[in-house]
Design a protein around this motif. Structure first.
Motif, PDB file in Angstrom:
ATOM      1  N   LYS A 106       0.835  -1.214   0.000  1.00  0.00           N
ATOM      2  CA  LYS A 106       0.000   0.000   0.000  1.00  0.00           C
ATOM      3  C   LYS A 106       0.860   1.252   0.000  1.00  0.00           C
ATOM      4  O   LYS A 106       0.730   2.115  -0.836  1.00  0.00           O
ATOM      5  N   SER A 121       3.902   1.688  -0.835  1.00  0.00           N
ATOM      6  CA  SER A 121       4.573   1.850  -2.122  1.00  0.00           C
ATOM      7  C   SER A 121       3.595   2.414  -3.131  1.00  0.00           C
ATOM      8  O   SER A 121       3.879   3.379  -3.823  1.00  0.00           O
ATOM      9  N   ARG A 122       2.409   1.812  -3.141  1.00  0.00           N
ATOM     10  CA  ARG A 122       1.426   2.258  -4.127  1.00  0.00           C
ATOM     11  C   ARG A 122       1.159   3.749  -3.964  1.00  0.00           C
ATOM     12  O   ARG A 122       1.190   4.512  -4.904  1.00  0.00           O
ATOM     13  N   PHE A 123       1.000   4.150  -2.684  1.00  0.00           N
ATOM     14  CA  PHE A 123       0.669   5.559  -2.467  1.00  0.00           C
ATOM     15  C   PHE A 123       1.831   6.467  -2.833  1.00  0.00           C
ATOM     16  O   PHE A 123       1.665   7.508  -3.437  1.00  0.00           O
ATOM     17  N   ASN A 162       3.944   5.881  -4.993  1.00  0.00           N
ATOM     18  CA  ASN A 162       3.968   5.886  -6.453  1.00  0.00           C
ATOM     19  C   ASN A 162       2.927   6.867  -6.991  1.00  0.00           C
ATOM     20  O   ASN A 162       3.236   7.768  -7.764  1.00  0.00           O
ATOM     21  N   SER A 163       1.697   6.701  -6.499  1.00  0.00           N
ATOM     22  CA  SER A 163       0.637   7.600  -6.972  1.00  0.00           C
ATOM     23  C   SER A 163       1.020   9.022  -6.592  1.00  0.00           C
ATOM     24  O   SER A 163       0.661   9.981  -7.237  1.00  0.00           O
ATOM     25  N   ASN A 197       2.852  10.442  -9.201  1.00  0.00           N
ATOM     26  CA  ASN A 197       1.967  10.743 -10.325  1.00  0.00           C
ATOM     27  C   ASN A 197       1.110  11.970 -10.072  1.00  0.00           C
ATOM     28  O   ASN A 197       0.605  12.582 -10.993  1.00  0.00           O
ATOM     29  N   THR A 244      -0.733  12.743  -2.599  1.00  0.00           N
ATOM     30  CA  THR A 244      -1.768  12.015  -1.873  1.00  0.00           C
ATOM     31  C   THR A 244      -1.207  11.497  -0.553  1.00  0.00           C
ATOM     32  O   THR A 244      -0.002  11.512  -0.325  1.00  0.00           O
ATOM     33  N   ASP A 245      -2.106  10.997   0.258  1.00  0.00           N
ATOM     34  CA  ASP A 245      -1.763  10.519   1.591  1.00  0.00           C
ATOM     35  C   ASP A 245      -0.779   9.349   1.495  1.00  0.00           C
ATOM     36  O   ASP A 245      -0.958   8.449   0.699  1.00  0.00           O
ATOM     37  N   ARG A 285       0.013   7.677   4.345  1.00  0.00           N
ATOM     38  CA  ARG A 285      -0.149   6.881   5.555  1.00  0.00           C
ATOM     39  C   ARG A 285      -0.320   5.418   5.164  1.00  0.00           C
ATOM     40  O   ARG A 285      -0.890   5.095   4.128  1.00  0.00           O
ATOM     41  N   ASP A 286       0.161   4.538   6.012  1.00  0.00           N
ATOM     42  CA  ASP A 286       0.174   3.119   5.670  1.00  0.00           C
ATOM     43  C   ASP A 286      -0.270   2.278   6.854  1.00  0.00           C
ATOM     44  O   ASP A 286       0.229   2.434   7.955  1.00  0.00           O
ATOM     45  N   GLY A 287      -1.223   1.401   6.582  1.00  0.00           N
ATOM     46  CA  GLY A 287      -1.753   0.554   7.660  1.00  0.00           C
ATOM     47  C   GLY A 287      -0.630  -0.171   8.396  1.00  0.00           C
ATOM     48  O   GLY A 287      -0.551  -0.142   9.618  1.00  0.00           O
TER      49      GLY A 287
END
Lengths: 229, 229, 229, 229
Positions: C3, C5-7, C9-10, C13, C19-20, C22-24
């Motif tokens: 997650k 990483s995804r965030f 990454n986004s 972009n 964007t946030d 924060r990571d669970g």
């Protein structure tokens, strides 16, 4: 006392914006004396004392919402009995970080007066007059005047209360300089408290399947019934 | 009556910003008559009457949120059944500080109309039209028009409701001058009420270990499932 | 880790506004270590961990309200015992998306300091000094300095904490760039939290027919009693 | 259907600011289909459906908060398990006032993305990119892009979602014009919802005399313990 000193000290250190000088032990004294001063009458269950207090050199200002009371009517309906307010309490300083609770003066802001306070901009001022004995034979004998005036440099406000008592031939005046940060706390907290002193936090949604919800289908105040007349 | 007089009096004394003229006894009359006028139907348990009222020379405006009702569907799900609104009630004056509740007219603001009111700036105006019998054979026979127009000096707004009834050949018009302070109360209270009339205050977090939370792991509305398609 | 990483990454972009991040799982680590670091003392029932965290390249900032505690006095009255605050926790980065919780530093914003933060405009800056050992023999030995300074292009703020410890001869400095979006979250969440850290969410309306409501008729804090003196 | 027609009609009559076109029956359809589309999995107890929906000519936008879930750890502590979000659901129009729920697309705004939306001024725009399969072999295959762009005349915004799926070789685009009034509802409701999707509404004050309050005296997060290191 340590805490208050510490905060006053950090206050001196602060750059631009002073820090909070509220103090647990001061709160203690404040509320404890309040308990005494009412001959025990104030010992209400679940009564919570959480004033926001600003302690300055010549006086202290303590602000606390007073919630409305409700009375029943009809079958289980509630009606606002006594309206709520924001209670401002001024205490004169009688030494370094000592304030005389017995010489306190109060001023209760109504919902609309709270609206004035909330809508006060950096350059605005507002003023309110209350007369306790209005319409009685003593009308005009005691006059309370609360004024909020901005600092010239826009760094905050002077909050002043004057109480002129023509019967006792006394005039009392309290002035508390309030920083922008402290005034922001007042505005934010008053915005939070406003619906509560109006009693709107008590409005409840009928639960499905209850008598209330069934009746609410024919509730004359429901929007569609706007069309009734 | 004393209180209202006192407030009206202090109102005259006020500098710039009038104080609240709401009156406990007036509220009493208002809500008591409301109780009567519905043939008892309004006797809903825990029904709370806490209108914010502005009493002026020619008319009074009373504002109160009307919460949504919910109905069940599926296994214990709730769905908004009847949307909430902000109900505006106008009453004509029939003497000094006397208002005729029987001649009242209502206008129910939807969530989006509340959005218009909240976003109305000092120089802005907004206007809404409602037609109770729209799409029926009586379409256009009764027209309600609510308008909010700013004072030229920016000291507040005129809130007006006109009701044209072509069937009864009647035209009623109410105009209530609202000060900036009173409008700030309306905006603040409406901002507080908006999520409630939308029903968002009823959204609840599943508790850990409950069936709900277990199921919520596969809740199609959960963020991660945004990725599903 | 996916997650985050995804965030991130986004994040790359994102156009204009990141964007946030924060990571669970990061939250998990953060709170789990918190549980450990206190020798189990923090295992309070219903203790909720829901920090708002901003993870950046050199450090992370985690913000969480600390609610006040109350103590009883008189017959069932509650008084604020320990005031609430907004606790800022800074953690240094020790690798890509890895932060050293053991090297954390904390800074507790008082209600008034929160008022400063809320009233900080796009061009404003504010700064606070705390001295843990003030008035003790170690006064001035450890100094904490929190500063919030706007980006030149108004796209956000630098939130920095420096801790100078003359005893340990150490100086630590954390700087976390905060976007306008992230700062808006902080301001909005702090405005929500402010009345809670003040204890105003605990103020309750006496219910009709209860002893409390009867006593409240003579409550010295009730508005009309403003007139008593 | 009557209501929706009525509102659309009054919508045409509206001066400057359109009125709400949300419709009870449409909500019904929307949520009922939601119940179906999940094979019954969504039947969570006390699950409440109260979306704020904007129905326009070519598409509809429905917004609803998704609250976080919590998991237990330690002795009765709660930790945010799955973060909350604001879920935006777009539906294409397939006829007059008819929308195809099966062709819906979702976009979940994180807390910080909500911060962007809240801080969007009349002339501002913001844009977000999400990639569901980021870091997987399908990275970049599906791209979601949400943009909020102001009308040239400042009368509102265009809210657009585009979904490019390189696997299915499909491109979907939804654009919903949102008035200032509707956007104000979104901002106000999102400001209300933000602390809830962050889980801050679950923070609770330890009650006096409880184990929790005793333990909280040594709570490592308490303000005074800021001084510990």
């Amino acid at each position: 006392m340590m805490k208050l000193s510490r905060f006053l000290n950090s206050n001196r250190n602060a750059v631009g914006k002073p820090t909070d000088v509220r103090d647990g032990s001061a709160l203690h004294a404040l509320t404890f004396q309040a308990g005494i001063s009412t001959g025990g009458k104030s010992s209400i269950q679940d009564r919570v004392f959480a004033p926001y207090s600003v302690f300055k050199g010549k006086a202290a200002l303590s602000v606390e919402p007073v919630l409305p009371t409700f009375s029943k009517f009809g079958s289980g309906n509630l009606r606002v009995d006594r309206r709520g307010s924001m209670m401002l309490t001024f205490l004169p300083a009688i030494g370094e970080r000592k304030y005389d609770y017995e010489k306190r003066q109060k001023f209760a802001l109504s919902a609309t007066e709270v609206g004035s306070l909330i809508s006060t901009g950096p350059k605005d001022s507002c003023e309110f007059f209350h007369d306790p004995s209005m319409l009685s034979s003593n009308a005009g004998q005691v006059r309370k005047n609360l004024s909020i005036k901005p600092h010239a440099d826009g760094s905050g406000y002077f909050v002043s209360l004057s109480v002129v008592n023509n019967i006792l031939k006394t005039t009392e005046r309290f002035t508390v300089p309030v920083t922008t940060a402290e005034f922001t706390v007042l505005k934010t907290a008053c915005s939070f408290a406003l619906p509560h002193i109006m009693g709107w936090d008590r409005l409840t949604t009928p639960l499905p399947g209850t008598l209330a919800s069934k009746l609410s289908k024919v509730d004359p105040q429901m929007p569609d019934l706007e069309w009734d007349k």
